[in-house]
Design a protein around this motif. Structure first.
Motif, PDB file in Angstrom:
ATOM      1  N   TYR A   1     -29.120 -17.448 -48.230  1.00  0.00           N
ATOM      2  CA  TYR A   1     -30.662 -17.345 -49.087  1.00  0.00           C
ATOM      3  C   TYR A   1     -30.343 -18.689 -50.840  1.00  0.00           C
ATOM      4  O   TYR A   1     -31.103 -18.105 -51.097  1.00  0.00           O
ATOM      5  CB  TYR A   1     -30.024 -15.788 -49.915  1.00  0.00           C
ATOM      6  N   VAL A   2     -28.821 -19.367 -50.642  1.00  0.00           N
ATOM      7  CA  VAL A   2     -28.739 -20.511 -51.519  1.00  0.00           C
ATOM      8  C   VAL A   2     -29.448 -21.718 -51.341  1.00  0.00           C
ATOM      9  O   VAL A   2     -30.504 -22.114 -51.685  1.00  0.00           O
ATOM     10  CB  VAL A   2     -27.742 -20.300 -52.060  1.00  0.00           C
ATOM     11  N   PHE A   3     -28.649 -21.818 -49.986  1.00  0.00           N
ATOM     12  CA  PHE A   3     -29.400 -22.946 -49.302  1.00  0.00           C
ATOM     13  C   PHE A   3     -30.035 -22.938 -47.981  1.00  0.00           C
ATOM     14  O   PHE A   3     -30.927 -24.686 -48.431  1.00  0.00           O
ATOM     15  CB  PHE A   3     -27.841 -24.107 -48.201  1.00  0.00           C
ATOM     16  N   HIS A   4     -30.589 -21.630 -48.084  1.00  0.00           N
ATOM     17  CA  HIS A   4     -31.555 -22.121 -47.361  1.00  0.00           C
ATOM     18  C   HIS A   4     -31.803 -22.319 -46.043  1.00  0.00           C
ATOM     19  O   HIS A   4     -32.563 -22.876 -44.900  1.00  0.00           O
ATOM     20  CB  HIS A   4     -32.868 -22.519 -47.584  1.00  0.00           C
ATOM     21  N   TYR A   5     -30.221 -22.037 -45.673  1.00  0.00           N
ATOM     22  CA  TYR A   5     -30.019 -23.093 -43.467  1.00  0.00           C
ATOM     23  C   TYR A   5     -28.779 -22.167 -43.951  1.00  0.00           C
ATOM     24  O   TYR A   5     -28.085 -22.292 -43.503  1.00  0.00           O
ATOM     25  CB  TYR A   5     -28.658 -24.834 -44.155  1.00  0.00           C
ATOM     26  N   PRO A   6     -28.856 -20.979 -42.730  1.00  0.00           N
ATOM     27  CA  PRO A   6     -28.235 -20.158 -41.723  1.00  0.00           C
ATOM     28  C   PRO A   6     -27.321 -21.341 -40.668  1.00  0.00           C
ATOM     29  O   PRO A   6     -27.933 -21.765 -40.043  1.00  0.00           O
ATOM     30  CB  PRO A   6     -29.173 -19.301 -41.153  1.00  0.00           C
ATOM     31  N   VAL A   7     -26.326 -20.949 -40.853  1.00  0.00           N
ATOM     32  CA  VAL A   7     -24.797 -21.464 -39.987  1.00  0.00           C
ATOM     33  C   VAL A   7     -25.048 -20.267 -39.191  1.00  0.00           C
ATOM     34  O   VAL A   7     -24.499 -18.976 -39.415  1.00  0.00           O
ATOM     35  CB  VAL A   7     -24.001 -21.684 -40.580  1.00  0.00           C
ATOM     36  N   ILE A   8     -25.238 -20.665 -37.888  1.00  0.00           N
ATOM     37  CA  ILE A   8     -24.979 -19.730 -36.318  1.00  0.00           C
ATOM     38  C   ILE A   8     -23.750 -18.806 -35.861  1.00  0.00           C
ATOM     39  O   ILE A   8     -24.037 -18.580 -36.049  1.00  0.00           O
ATOM     40  CB  ILE A   8     -26.109 -20.528 -35.285  1.00  0.00           C
ATOM     41  N   TRP A   9     -23.081 -19.982 -36.086  1.00  0.00           N
ATOM     42  CA  TRP A   9     -21.848 -19.494 -35.805  1.00  0.00           C
ATOM     43  C   TRP A   9     -21.328 -18.915 -36.547  1.00  0.00           C
ATOM     44  O   TRP A   9     -20.117 -17.999 -36.702  1.00  0.00           O
ATOM     45  CB  TRP A   9     -21.240 -21.523 -35.640  1.00  0.00           C
ATOM     46  N   ILE A  10     -21.706 -18.304 -37.901  1.00  0.00           N
ATOM     47  CA  ILE A  10     -20.593 -17.824 -38.664  1.00  0.00           C
ATOM     48  C   ILE A  10     -20.435 -16.414 -37.701  1.00  0.00           C
ATOM     49  O   ILE A  10     -19.694 -15.555 -38.161  1.00  0.00           O
ATOM     50  CB  ILE A  10     -21.162 -17.342 -39.575  1.00  0.00           C
ATOM     51  N   ASP A  11     -21.806 -15.870 -37.930  1.00  0.00           N
ATOM     52  CA  ASP A  11     -21.723 -14.489 -36.866  1.00  0.00           C
ATOM     53  C   ASP A  11     -20.851 -14.092 -36.087  1.00  0.00           C
ATOM     54  O   ASP A  11     -20.021 -13.015 -35.942  1.00  0.00           O
ATOM     55  CB  ASP A  11     -22.972 -14.082 -36.665  1.00  0.00           C
ATOM     56  N   GLU A  12     -20.793 -14.653 -35.296  1.00  0.00           N
ATOM     57  CA  GLU A  12     -19.887 -15.590 -33.743  1.00  0.00           C
ATOM     58  C   GLU A  12     -18.274 -15.089 -34.268  1.00  0.00           C
ATOM     59  O   GLU A  12     -17.817 -14.112 -33.700  1.00  0.00           O
ATOM     60  CB  GLU A  12     -20.056 -16.117 -33.271  1.00  0.00           C
TER      61      GLU A  12
END
Length: 622
Positions: free
Chosen positions: A53-64
């Motif tokens: 929401y701040v950098f508009h760059y989702p980190v895909i490995w976080i959920d995993e």
């Protein structure tokens, strides 16, 4: 471990001081690891929110990564709960036995748990080894590292149960219990070729009678479901038991459930910082001077505080000490106050962030945003019903010496409470408005509460913070193990075809959808008395929701009806655990309070029937 009254159910609570619970030294490293895992989960989720929401760059490995930490937290927390005797269990039958019979029943229950864990542990190891061949999509590591938590958790729990047997069981009770379990197992093995011909009667034998027998012995609910399912699969099917482990994994691993430990931790922060008390004081300054005003304050406080903590126990423990002294001075009888407290907590359980709604959304495939929005409206309906009854009962309330507070006093209370009052609305509108998921909001709420608590409400010391983290791990593990074993039992039920037969029978009922709704109300109220909300939801949602959809009932409408019905069952004596929790918190004898609660339960049932008959109440805000 606290008891929910002299003869009912033991329960988990964050309302008690953390010092009340202390585990063995053997488990200290596990407690430290669990605390670190919880901090890591909150940190990962917060990093995901900021990056998205701040950098508009989702980190895909976080959920995993969070999912891996979550399953380890759940299983280590379940082991801590075993060590501290904090698993939810029914004790009404156990406590009715004599001293010798009770000691034997306790030993038999421990032997059954050890048998369950001992049989399932090799299959959990097999499951972990099999998952080593699968690579995760984001982190590119074997999935077996995540699911190894199941085997490690089971091994820890088995060691703890064995240690407890060595410490507490009498030799004769232990030998008799082992002989009993061995004899029943041998008998079932001998007759197993004939059991397949019984069809759905096996459901009654294993999943109903077997689980009920364990429940009566005081075996924790999670293991009651597990033992019944294990016996059913072992003696009536050729299904490999590794499948049961995989179903437990699936039941405990939904990303939606990540918000459960975070909201539990939020409830601890609420208690520790006094944010809930600030809300209570503000409402008291606004409404305390009118007839039935303190009853309105109690109900309104439960409504608002529930929107922060998501925990009925935390809600009641925050509200009761602040209001009961003044209510007694005005002539309220202790039994009436307990009745109002317990039914008010039941009313507030649909206010977001309700953990029951989060779990229901996960297992039934219903939008959590829609459930949060509808739950707010349903709680208002029930709040109005209870307020009307409270006003009627306040006819003879003494208002001597009660004065309207000055605007200055109200303003000061509002200023102190404002940061706390904002939080439930942040939670509700963020999820309902689609701004963030329930998991993301839970993380934001924790950080907000910690910062506000430190700046304005006194903060929390490092030692107390650590104890809260461990308590959260234990409670979350106990909850999530119930979800895992209940999911396995629900899967076993669906494999028999029973769910489809039940659906066909229900769709042909006279009276159509409303008859089905009435039957659902009775069923969930009864299960709410015995099982508490979460296990009943996980067990029945996969069966009942498809039926409701097939006959045209809106998912959100049905959700509100069944959750409200369960909450009423939860506070209905003589078994409902919520009633006994309220009695314990208010220091009132259950026998004294039991007669006073029925008019309030009647008011809630009236509100429930209105909600069931008028779908508009559930869908008006959607």
């Amino acid at each position: 471990m606290a008891n929910a009254g002299p003869e009912t159910m033991e329960f988990i609570t964050v309302a008690e001081t953390p010092e009340a619970h202390s585990g063995s030294r053997f488990m200290r490293p596990v407690e430290v690891v669990s605390a670190i895992l919880l901090v890591a989960i909150i940190g990962l989720l917060l990093a995901g929110v900021i990056s998205r929401y701040v950098f508009h760059y989702p980190v895909i490995w976080i959920d995993e990564a969070a999912s891996i930490a979550f399953l380890w937290l759940a299983m280590l927390g379940a082991a801590i709960a075993i060590d501290r005797s904090e698993h939810l269990r029914l004790t009404i039958f156990l406590n009715s036995l004599g001293e010798k019979a009770k000691a034997f029943a306790e030993t038999l229950g421990l032997v059954l748990i050890a048998t369950f864990l001992g049989i399932l542990l090799p299959h959990a190891v097999e499951y972990a080894i099999g998952e080593m061949d699968i690579t995760s999509s984001a982190l590119n590591i074997p999935v077996g590292y995540r699911v190894s938590a199941l085997a490690v958790g089971m091994a820890l729990m088995l060691l703890l149960v064995a240690a407890r047997l060595l410490k507490t069981a009498k030799p004769v009770d232990f030998i008799t219990s082992v002989a009993f379990v061995g004899g029943i197992t041998a008998l079932l093995w001998l007759v197993s070729p004939s059991l397949s011909s019984l069809g759905n009667y096996n459901i009654l034998i294993f999943l109903v009678t077997g689980a009920a027998f364990c429940l009566a012995l005081g075996v924790p609910i999670a293991f009651c479901f597990g033992i019944g399912t294990l016996a059913f699969l072992s003696f009536t099917t050729s299904m490999p038991l590794v499948v049961m482990v995989s179903r437990m994994d699936e039941g405990m691993s939904s990303l939606i459930l990540l918000s459960v430990p975070v909201f539990v931790f939020l409830g601890c922060i609420l208690d520790a910082t006094g944010m809930g008390k600030a809300i209570v004081d503000f409402l008291a300054s606004m409404l305390g001077h009118v007839k039935a005003g303190m009853s309105y304050v109690l109900l309104g406080s439960l409504f608002l505080v529930s929107g922060i903590s998501g925990s009925k126990v935390s809600d009641m423990a925050t509200v009761a000490p602040a209001l009961f002294p003044e209510m007694k001075r005005r002539g309220h009888k202790p039994k009436e106050m307990i009745a109002l407290l317990s039914t008010g907590a039941a009313m507030a359980d649909t206010v977001p962030p309700s953990i029951v709604l989060i779990v229901l959304g996960s297992v039934a495939g219903v939008s959590i945003a829609a459930l949060f929005t509808s739950g707010f409206a349903i709680a208002i309906v029930l709040l109005l019903v209870l307020c009307a009854l409270a006003r009627f009962k306040a006819i003879r309330e003494s208002m001597d010496g009660v004065r309207r507070p000055s605007l200055a006093i109200i303003g000061k209370a509002a200023l102190i409470a404002a940061p706390a009052l904002v939080l439930p609305f942040i939670i509700r509108y963020s999820v309902a408005g689609g701004v963030a998921t329930a998991t993301e909001v839970s993380t934001i709420a924790v950080i907000y509460a910690l910062v506000i608590g430190m700046v304005l409400y006194g903060g929390i010391g490092p030692k107390k913070m650590y104890r809260m983290l461990v308590e959260t791990a234990a409670m979350s593990g106990a909850i999530l193990l119930i979800l895992g074993t209940a999911a396995a039992m629900a899967w076993a039920l669906t494999q028999t075809g029973f769910a489809f037969q039940l659906r066909d029978m229900m769709t042909d009922l006279p009276g159509g959808w409303f008859t089905f709704m009435l039957m659902s109300i009775v069923l969930f109220m009864l299960l709410g008395c015995v099982l508490e909300g979460l296990p009943a939801i996980v067990l029945l949602a996969p069966i009942m929701f498809p039926i409701a959809r097939a006959i045209g009932i809106n998912d959100v409408h049905y959700s509100m009806v069944v959750v409200t019905a369960m909450n009423i069952g939860l506070i209905a004596p003589p078994i409902g655990v919520g009633f006994y929790i309220a009695c314990k918190i208010g220091n009132v004898s259950p026998d004294e309070a039991m007669g006073a609660i029925w008019p309030y339960i009647g008011a809630l049932i009236f509100g429930l029937l209105a909600i069931a008959a008028v779908p508009w109440f559930s869908t008006v805000l959607l």
